[in-house]
Design an enzyme around this catalytic site. Sequence first.
Site, PDB file in Angstrom:
ATOM      1  N   TYR A 160       6.979   8.317  -1.661  1.00  0.00           N
ATOM      2  CA  TYR A 160       5.679   8.408  -2.381  1.00  0.00           C
ATOM      3  C   TYR A 160       5.290   9.802  -2.500  1.00  0.00           C
ATOM      4  CZ  TYR A 160       0.667   7.788  -2.892  1.00  0.00           C
ATOM      5  OH  TYR A 160      -0.786   7.813  -3.010  1.00  0.00           O
ATOM      6  N   LYS A 213      -7.590   7.074  -3.305  1.00  0.00           N
ATOM      7  CA  LYS A 213      -7.447   8.356  -3.247  1.00  0.00           C
ATOM      8  C   LYS A 213      -6.287   8.971  -3.930  1.00  0.00           C
ATOM      9  CE  LYS A 213     -10.544   9.847   0.519  1.00  0.00           C
ATOM     10  NZ  LYS A 213     -10.507  10.423   1.990  1.00  0.00           N
ATOM     11  N   HIS A 248       6.985  -7.429  -2.133  1.00  0.00           N
ATOM     12  CA  HIS A 248       6.911  -6.288  -0.958  1.00  0.00           C
ATOM     13  C   HIS A 248       7.974  -6.808   0.228  1.00  0.00           C
ATOM     14  CE1 HIS A 248       3.426  -4.257  -2.486  1.00  0.00           C
ATOM     15  NE2 HIS A 248       2.717  -5.501  -2.336  1.00  0.00           N
ATOM     16  N   LYS A 300       0.688  -1.314   0.107  1.00  0.00           N
ATOM     17  CA  LYS A 300       0.025   0.054  -0.055  1.00  0.00           C
ATOM     18  C   LYS A 300       0.823   1.167   0.146  1.00  0.00           C
ATOM     19  CE  LYS A 300      -3.388  -1.065  -0.479  1.00  0.00           C
ATOM     20  NZ  LYS A 300      -3.714  -1.456  -1.929  1.00  0.00           N
ATOM     21  N   SER A 354      -4.446   2.909   4.138  1.00  0.00           N
ATOM     22  CA  SER A 354      -4.724   2.085   2.963  1.00  0.00           C
ATOM     23  C   SER A 354      -4.950   0.870   3.327  1.00  0.00           C
ATOM     24  CB  SER A 354      -3.639   2.639   2.069  1.00  0.00           C
ATOM     25  OG  SER A 354      -3.867   1.743   0.806  1.00  0.00           O
TER      26      SER A 354
END
Length: 321
Positions: free
Chosen positions: A219, A284, A134, A74, A164
């Site tokens: 991010y 989002k 991951h 996420k 998330s």
Amino acid sequence: MSPMHLYSLWYLSTYLCACEQVYHCMMDSSKFDSSSYFGRIHGILMYKDFVEFWDDVEAFEARPDDLVIATYPKSGTTWLSEIVDMIYKEGDVEKCKEDAIFNRVPYLECRKEDVMNGVKQLKQMASPRIMKTHLSADLLPGSFWEKNCKMIYLCRNAKDVVVSFYYFFLMVAGHPHPGSFQEFVEKFMDGEVPYGSWYKHAKSWWEKRKKPHVLFLFYEDMQEDIKREVIKLMQFLGRKPSEELVDKIVQHTSFHEMKNNPSTNYTMLPDEIMNQKISPFMRKGIVGDWKNHFTVALNEKFDTHYEQEMKGSTLKLQTEI
Ligand SMILES: *[C@@H]1O[C@H](CO)[C@@H](O)[C@H](O)[C@H]1NC(C)=O
């Protein structure tokens, strides 16, 4: 059967397992037993089927020109994957749309019996391969380190990650019910979620950031100035960042474009497997949504714990931009 169908089957069987669990729990009204969903790899909580076939992952043979996209779940994996695939395909949007992102960028450790098999998918793939994982730096198969493969780690602030992850638990079959948001945050703080402690994960990759074959990205930086980060990526991958190509990539990988692109928005999976009516996969894509979920008290508790976990680390994340 096409890989896309195989993937759906994988989710379906995971889903059926989940139904059985729900039924079982309703019958004896006991708490969810997370051991029916998860096992452990070197002490880290992991999806049960991944654990069963972990030996295949550990023995994975990297090729020197492999590119690894590593993230904690996420954290913008699909976004980064699409950008990197666009760079590899020199901005050819049509080529990128030919297949789903999970086939263009296979998920290394993903496994469900013989139905879904990231290792097998990668073995059959022509070079140069791009793959996602991951796994923490410690769990990444040794072969990638021996061959000095290029690796990109994308790090996202823990508060937005936990929000998330909560929605992901709710909408993707094969997860126990996460409980209340507060309960889930506590599990996250304890590292009792798939892939374990976010803190240890981020720090494991942060320690590798100075290796010339590792690129550490944030991010929040991508949200702040995507053009700058795409140029950084292209330089890392040895490509010439022409103005035209950078603009094309930025445009194609915007949140709006990716949400409406069937090869990136996971829309081909049926609702029973990934229920986008509960919450869309592309939800989002912003920084700071945690503010809509954390109470003041929970935020204070989280911050105190965060400081303990990250004490002595130079890794700093933005939680708003
Ligand atoms: C995914 O993209 C398709 C095609 O544009 C669109 O019809 C669908 O609504 C999108 N799915 C979601 C969940 O946004």
